[in-house]
Every structure is written in structure tokens, then in C-alpha cells.
Design a protein around this motif. Structure first.
Motif, PDB file in Angstrom:
ATOM      1  N   ARG A  64      -1.824   4.103  -0.162  1.00  0.00           N
ATOM      2  CA  ARG A  64      -3.214   3.753  -0.459  1.00  0.00           C
ATOM      3  C   ARG A  64      -3.875   3.421   0.863  1.00  0.00           C
ATOM      4  N   GLU A  65      -4.876   4.219   1.228  1.00  0.00           N
ATOM      5  CA  GLU A  65      -5.616   4.018   2.469  1.00  0.00           C
ATOM      6  C   GLU A  65      -7.069   3.743   2.130  1.00  0.00           C
ATOM      7  N   ILE A  66      -7.436   2.487   2.179  1.00  0.00           N
ATOM      8  CA  ILE A  66      -8.808   2.111   1.859  1.00  0.00           C
ATOM      9  C   ILE A  66      -9.681   2.365   3.082  1.00  0.00           C
ATOM     10  N   PRO A  67     -10.759   3.150   2.930  1.00  0.00           N
ATOM     11  CA  PRO A  67     -11.639   3.427   4.068  1.00  0.00           C
ATOM     12  C   PRO A  67     -12.278   2.145   4.605  1.00  0.00           C
ATOM     13  N   GLU A 109      -3.117   8.613  -1.663  1.00  0.00           N
ATOM     14  CA  GLU A 109      -2.886   9.972  -1.180  1.00  0.00           C
ATOM     15  C   GLU A 109      -1.393  10.260  -1.117  1.00  0.00           C
ATOM     16  N   ASN A 116       0.791  -1.230   0.000  1.00  0.00           N
ATOM     17  CA  ASN A 116       0.000   0.000   0.000  1.00  0.00           C
ATOM     18  C   ASN A 116       0.827   1.286   0.000  1.00  0.00           C
ATOM     19  N   ASP A 138      -7.935   5.387  -6.954  1.00  0.00           N
ATOM     20  CA  ASP A 138      -8.803   5.757  -5.840  1.00  0.00           C
ATOM     21  C   ASP A 138      -8.114   5.423  -4.525  1.00  0.00           C
ATOM     22  N   HIS A 139      -8.232   6.307  -3.570  1.00  0.00           N
ATOM     23  CA  HIS A 139      -7.736   6.146  -2.204  1.00  0.00           C
ATOM     24  C   HIS A 139      -6.215   6.220  -2.086  1.00  0.00           C
TER      25      HIS A 139
END
Length: 152
Positions: free
Chosen positions: A124-127, A107, A46, A104-105
Motif C-alpha cells: 500500500r503506497e499512499i500518495p 499495488e 503496508n 485504494d493504493h
């Protein structure tokens, strides 16, 4: 330039309609991707890093922005009058703009300039709401039958 047909992909996916224009833009602009040179590195599952060679640029001459999923790095040298006469000038000091489409996701978390290399850290930080979750299957059939009866 060849056109890419992604119709088979669209048959089994949802929400990837941005993919075709993004691929076409990347292929169209690939010839302009020589300056400045850069690396894209996978640190782990990630985390990513982009390193751009910006020799001769000061921090104040660099600009990093993220807008609508696009990371843009710009470099613009301040105009300096010089009496130097070059026999050969191989060190590029021209302005540049480099864009990276972010998934997507993803940052940008940090940027640093060291020894002429601009290093940009991404994660990558997946909610939580997007992470996989198990859905229990109920044994209660009457709920489904009851709902179907109400729709009639």
C-alpha cells in the motif's frame, strides 16, 4: 442470503458506496472459494502477501492481472492426452479463476512460483497528496468576514 444494511456507515463516511456491493459479492461467492486454497498474510503495516497453492501448474499456465482494483489469478492446464488410469485422482488439475478486491493504493509488486506455491507481494503506497497534513489556523478574522460580505 441476509442483506447487510450499511446506512449507519453512510451517515458518517464519504466515498464508501462501493462497500455494500463488494460485501454482497464476497458473501455470494464465498462457497466457490475452496479451490485453489490460499493464504492472505499481513507482512507489516503496508505490505501484504497472497499465497495460492497451484501444485501441478507451470508458469506458462498461470495468468495474473490487475484491473480497476481487482487482482485476478487464472490457471488453465494445457490439454494433454494420457493413457494413465487412476484408482483415485485427488490432485486437482482443473482450471480456476480467483479474484481479490484491492483497497485504494494497494499495488501488486511481485509474483513468484516455488514448490507449487504462487506468492504475490502487495504494497500500500499512499500518495503524498493523500497523507495527513496539518492545516494552520489563521488569526486573521477579516478574511472570513470579507468573503462572507462579498457573497451577499
Amino acid at each position: 442470503m441476509a442483506t447487510i444494511d450499511l446506512t449507519p456507515l453512510y451517515r458518517s463516511t464519504v466515498g464508501f458506496d462501493r462497500l455494500a456491493p463488494m460485501l454482497e459479492t464476497a458473501l455470494r461467492n464465498d462457497h466457490a472459494a475452496a479451490y485453489p486454497p490460499y493464504d492472505i498474510e499481513v507482512i507489516d503495516e503496508n505490505r501484504y502477501a497472497i499465497t495460492i497453492a497451484v501444485a501441478g501448474f507451470e508458469r506458462s499456465e498461470l495468468d495474473i492481472q490487475v484491473e480497476k482494483g481487482v487482482l485476478t489469478i487464472r490457471g488453465k492446464k494445457e490439454a494433454v492426452k494420457s493413457d494413465r488410469r487412476y484408482l483415485h485422482q485427488g490432485i486437482a488439475r482443473r482450471a480456476f479463476e480467483r479474484k481479490f478486491n484491492l483497497a485504494d493504493h494497494v499495488e501488486v509488486t511481485d509474483a513468484s512460483l516455488n514448490n507449487g506455491l504462487l506468492a504475490i507481494s502487495l504494497v500500500r503506497e499512499i500518495p503524498e497528496a493523500m497523507k495527513p497534513k496539518s492545516i494552520p489556523i489563521s488569526d486573521n478574522r477579516t478574511t472570513l468576514e470579507h468573503t462572507a460580505d462579498e457573497d451577499k
